[in-house]
Design a protein around this motif. Sequence first.
Motif, PDB file in Angstrom:
ATOM      1  N   GLY A 211     -97.659  33.927 -12.841  1.00 18.32           N
ATOM      2  CA  GLY A 211     -97.463  33.785 -14.490  1.00 18.32           C
ATOM      3  C   GLY A 211     -98.316  34.576 -15.614  1.00 18.32           C
ATOM      4  N   SER A 212     -98.235  34.940 -16.589  1.00 16.35           N
ATOM      5  CA  SER A 212     -98.445  35.835 -17.476  1.00 16.35           C
ATOM      6  C   SER A 212     -98.772  34.968 -19.029  1.00 16.35           C
ATOM      7  CB  SER A 212     -97.374  37.213 -18.209  1.00 16.35           C
ATOM      8  OG  SER A 212     -96.604  36.279 -18.561  1.00 16.35           O
ATOM      9  N   VAL A 213     -98.105  33.367 -18.922  1.00 17.10           N
ATOM     10  CA  VAL A 213     -98.471  32.411 -20.062  1.00 17.10           C
ATOM     11  C   VAL A 213     -99.315  31.489 -20.023  1.00 17.10           C
ATOM     12  CG1 VAL A 213     -96.073  33.171 -20.656  1.00 17.10           C
ATOM     13  CG2 VAL A 213     -96.602  30.891 -19.351  1.00 17.10           C
ATOM     14  N   LEU A 214     -99.734  31.289 -21.508  1.00 18.82           N
ATOM     15  CA  LEU A 214    -100.553  29.764 -21.173  1.00 18.82           C
ATOM     16  C   LEU A 214    -100.478  29.078 -22.189  1.00 18.82           C
ATOM     17  CD1 LEU A 214    -104.341  32.164 -22.655  1.00 18.82           C
ATOM     18  CD2 LEU A 214    -103.581  30.866 -20.404  1.00 18.82           C
ATOM     19  N   LEU A 215    -100.402  27.722 -22.054  1.00 20.92           N
ATOM     20  CA  LEU A 215    -100.176  26.677 -23.475  1.00 20.92           C
ATOM     21  C   LEU A 215    -100.086  27.008 -24.249  1.00 20.92           C
ATOM     22  CD1 LEU A 215    -101.788  23.466 -22.371  1.00 20.92           C
ATOM     23  CD2 LEU A 215     -99.642  24.227 -21.349  1.00 20.92           C
ATOM     24  N   GLU A 216    -100.374  28.015 -25.262  1.00 20.49           N
ATOM     25  CA  GLU A 216    -100.020  28.445 -26.726  1.00 20.49           C
ATOM     26  C   GLU A 216     -99.461  29.097 -26.711  1.00 20.49           C
ATOM     27  OE1 GLU A 216    -104.078  26.905 -26.005  1.00 20.49           O
ATOM     28  OE2 GLU A 216    -103.644  28.460 -24.598  1.00 20.49           O
ATOM     29  N   ASP A 217     -98.605  29.476 -25.594  1.00 21.82           N
ATOM     30  CA  ASP A 217     -97.417  30.868 -25.693  1.00 21.82           C
ATOM     31  C   ASP A 217     -96.585  30.038 -26.101  1.00 21.82           C
ATOM     32  OD1 ASP A 217     -98.301  33.648 -25.604  1.00 21.82           O
ATOM     33  OD2 ASP A 217     -99.348  32.788 -23.310  1.00 21.82           O
ATOM     34  N   LEU A 218     -96.246  28.278 -25.548  1.00 24.63           N
ATOM     35  CA  LEU A 218     -95.198  27.977 -24.924  1.00 24.63           C
ATOM     36  C   LEU A 218     -95.603  27.249 -26.597  1.00 24.63           C
ATOM     37  CD1 LEU A 218     -95.329  25.910 -21.259  1.00 24.63           C
ATOM     38  CD2 LEU A 218     -93.804  27.279 -22.107  1.00 24.63           C
ATOM     39  N   TYR A 219     -96.034  26.616 -26.711  1.00 16.51           N
ATOM     40  CA  TYR A 219     -96.144  26.487 -27.948  1.00 16.51           C
ATOM     41  C   TYR A 219     -95.488  27.252 -29.504  1.00 16.51           C
ATOM     42  CZ  TYR A 219     -99.651  23.506 -25.767  1.00 16.51           C
ATOM     43  OH  TYR A 219    -101.062  22.579 -24.963  1.00 16.51           O
ATOM     44  N   GLU A 220     -95.815  28.371 -29.042  1.00 19.14           N
ATOM     45  CA  GLU A 220     -95.492  29.472 -30.124  1.00 19.14           C
ATOM     46  C   GLU A 220     -93.938  29.479 -29.628  1.00 19.14           C
ATOM     47  OE1 GLU A 220     -98.209  32.267 -30.647  1.00 19.14           O
ATOM     48  OE2 GLU A 220     -99.914  30.607 -30.710  1.00 19.14           O
ATOM     49  N   ALA A 221     -93.739  29.580 -28.897  1.00 18.60           N
ATOM     50  CA  ALA A 221     -92.721  30.429 -28.138  1.00 18.60           C
ATOM     51  C   ALA A 221     -90.929  30.446 -29.174  1.00 18.60           C
ATOM     52  CB  ALA A 221     -91.535  30.176 -26.840  1.00 18.60           C
ATOM     53  N   ASP A 222     -90.340  30.735 -29.051  1.00 17.93           N
ATOM     54  CA  ASP A 222     -88.995  30.770 -29.804  1.00 17.93           C
ATOM     55  C   ASP A 222     -87.643  29.944 -29.151  1.00 17.93           C
ATOM     56  OD1 ASP A 222     -89.905  31.767 -32.586  1.00 17.93           O
ATOM     57  OD2 ASP A 222     -89.576  33.805 -31.609  1.00 17.93           O
TER      58      ASP A 222
END
Length: 759
Positions: A211-222
């Motif tokens: 995968g290419s995401v971190l937890l912070e990416d989920l928090y910032e996703a639209d």
Amino acid sequence: MAAKAPKGDPVQDAPQVSGPRHAAAGLPAVGHSLKMAQQQMGTRRAALTLLSVNQKKGFDCPGCAWPEPEKRHTAEFCENGAKAVAEEATLRRVTPAFFAEHPVSELAGRSGYWLGQQGRLTHPMFLAEGSDTYEPVSWTRAFDLIAEELAALGSPDEAVFYTSGRTSNEAAFLYQLFAREFGTNNLPDCSNMCHESSGSALTETLGVGKGSVLLEDLYEADLIVVAGQNPGTNHPRMLSALERAKAGGAKIITVNPLPEAGMERFKNPQTAKGMLTGAPLTDLFLQIRLGGDQALFRLLNKLILETEGAVDELFVREHTHGFAEFAAAAREADWAQTLRATGLERAEVEKALALVLASRRTVVCWAMGLTQHKHAVPTIREVVNFLLLRGNIGRRGAGVCPVRGHSNVQGDRTMGIFERPAPAFLDALEKEFGFAPPRAHGLDVVRSIEALRDGRAGVFFAMGGNFVAASPDTEVTEAAMRRARLTVHVSTKLNRSHVVTGARALILPTLGRTERDVQAGGEQFVTVEDSMGIVHASRGGLKPASSTLLSEPAIVCRLARRVLGEASRTPWEEFEGDYARVRDRISRVVPGFEDFDARVREPGGFTLPHAPRDERRFPTATGKANFTSAPVTWPRVPEGRLLLQTLRSHDQYNTTIYGLDDRYRGIRNGRRVVLVHPEDARALGLADGCYADLVSEWEDGTERRADGFRVVHYPTARGCAAAYYPETNVLVPLGATADTSNTPASKSVIVRLEESPAH
């Protein structure tokens, strides 16, 4: 005070059924966690142990691989994590006296639930050829027996070395090193049965099979798309991340054949509001038919292409390859065909498109609902196409998120547990250790079973897991295992694989994650890699279940020295005594692990590099992210048949059965149930509460049966059915696998239901 192990198997003839729940976690989850922990560990031990789970100075949960946030809660675990810890830290014991009382023929008739409830293994046990009773054996004699059988093989490739996802990085690295010094790449692992399809698709398209995401990416996703996944049961701590994303303004699309309580509403037990009312998570539920995901994403891609300004043309031009061929194929997507494949309404797809177009930052999460189909790899490649079109790789708040299952399954692969190793990895291994590793590809799980079945393999060694129960085509798998000369299992607890054996068998008991590991060099810790590529330490604090136990690294090191002898220049004794020496070697072999030992001692560990995420650099054959254009396909089901998916209940983790309930789906006191849409059931003449035999149909003409399942009228997608594994693994043909990845197609099994005699 802890409860004693059950003496008899519970009766499961009459499961009790109520309606499905519409919220997950909350007070019931807390209650069930504490009840299970108290039954297995007692109150004081439970409290002390659970407060160390997933803490920076504690131990990594032996359950799922979901990452921990930087700021940890005091109780940083979920209900199923508490169950996993309780099962490992139990006060129950399986001693040599237990085996003297229970011959293998008796144990083979017990359920997996009963076997697991007996407690922790305490002593190496040996089943001699022709015997029906395991007897205690010394570690020295056990290693001698293994060495004798390995030496008798005609080729190193007649041995199979399997790995479960619980195995630590240090143990996994040593294990693959031993196998390759012995002379084989036969290193199948549990990833072959789950996310192999993800790795295959992502490596081809992005150049990195993770995968290419971190937890912070989920928090910032639209926008977050959750496809073919049930976080409420399989990765409950993911619900906290989705709740935080929602609070930040994210929208969530759930794509799944079954409505799942966790994606409807999450009652976060860490907050007062969560306990009382909870938070709705899903904005749009697409109740897709099994196997229809590729068609859905292909149509969405066509619609994106047709929308002016929707494609990130700069990203596509600078960072991708194959766009023209992909676009031509995508424009051929057909509404009628897609609605037929997916079972969706046009308005639902249009609502999904509106959410997609409104999002600048999109994450797609998925699990077995996408990976376990014949066309799984093209499906995941289509997901990548979907993200590439709008530049959602290498952007904060966006990317691919295959949600791994077992706690270190990703780390084991990073450490070299793979039957098809990269030449660069073998080159580094050769340079560091001074031997020539084998270059021919080895056997994955399915091909290992075939080799055992056909007499081309004679020794099966498992580092953890429950291979027999996890594998497809149960009768074929069990017959194959019984053809082996020797089967060996490194285990913490009793399971089905210990009673389906080769001519001779060994059970080697090992330390659990929760336990102190003291070696010649002092107290040790091990490391794991979570689903998002973060590597951190795990330190157990409990006294070992038995003074006879050895750690997994110690077992590998002693076995390696006994098998390879003094001709091996690898310092196995040094590695056993101090795992830091193992980490030093890993740092010189595995990219991203430079200065491993020092970095992993920092609280929280470190994040591995990921070129597409970090640099928008794609280490593929073309040097760019690859669009692909496979033909769209989906399972065709004959009239009068259903498409079955195998799945977990809420009271299990993989093949470990904690109890007989599936609380969120309204099932109690039984596991032999089949969930069928009421209209499909009525068309087949199956009343709610009647019993049916499940019979799978496949191209080989073999009839595979699972008898005596209670029919439950349930709101699943039309034409689809669902039932629990491992009970239904018998229905999954060994040869029914995903193209490219060879993963068993356990989510698309064509079955007919034959009404059983009255219960």
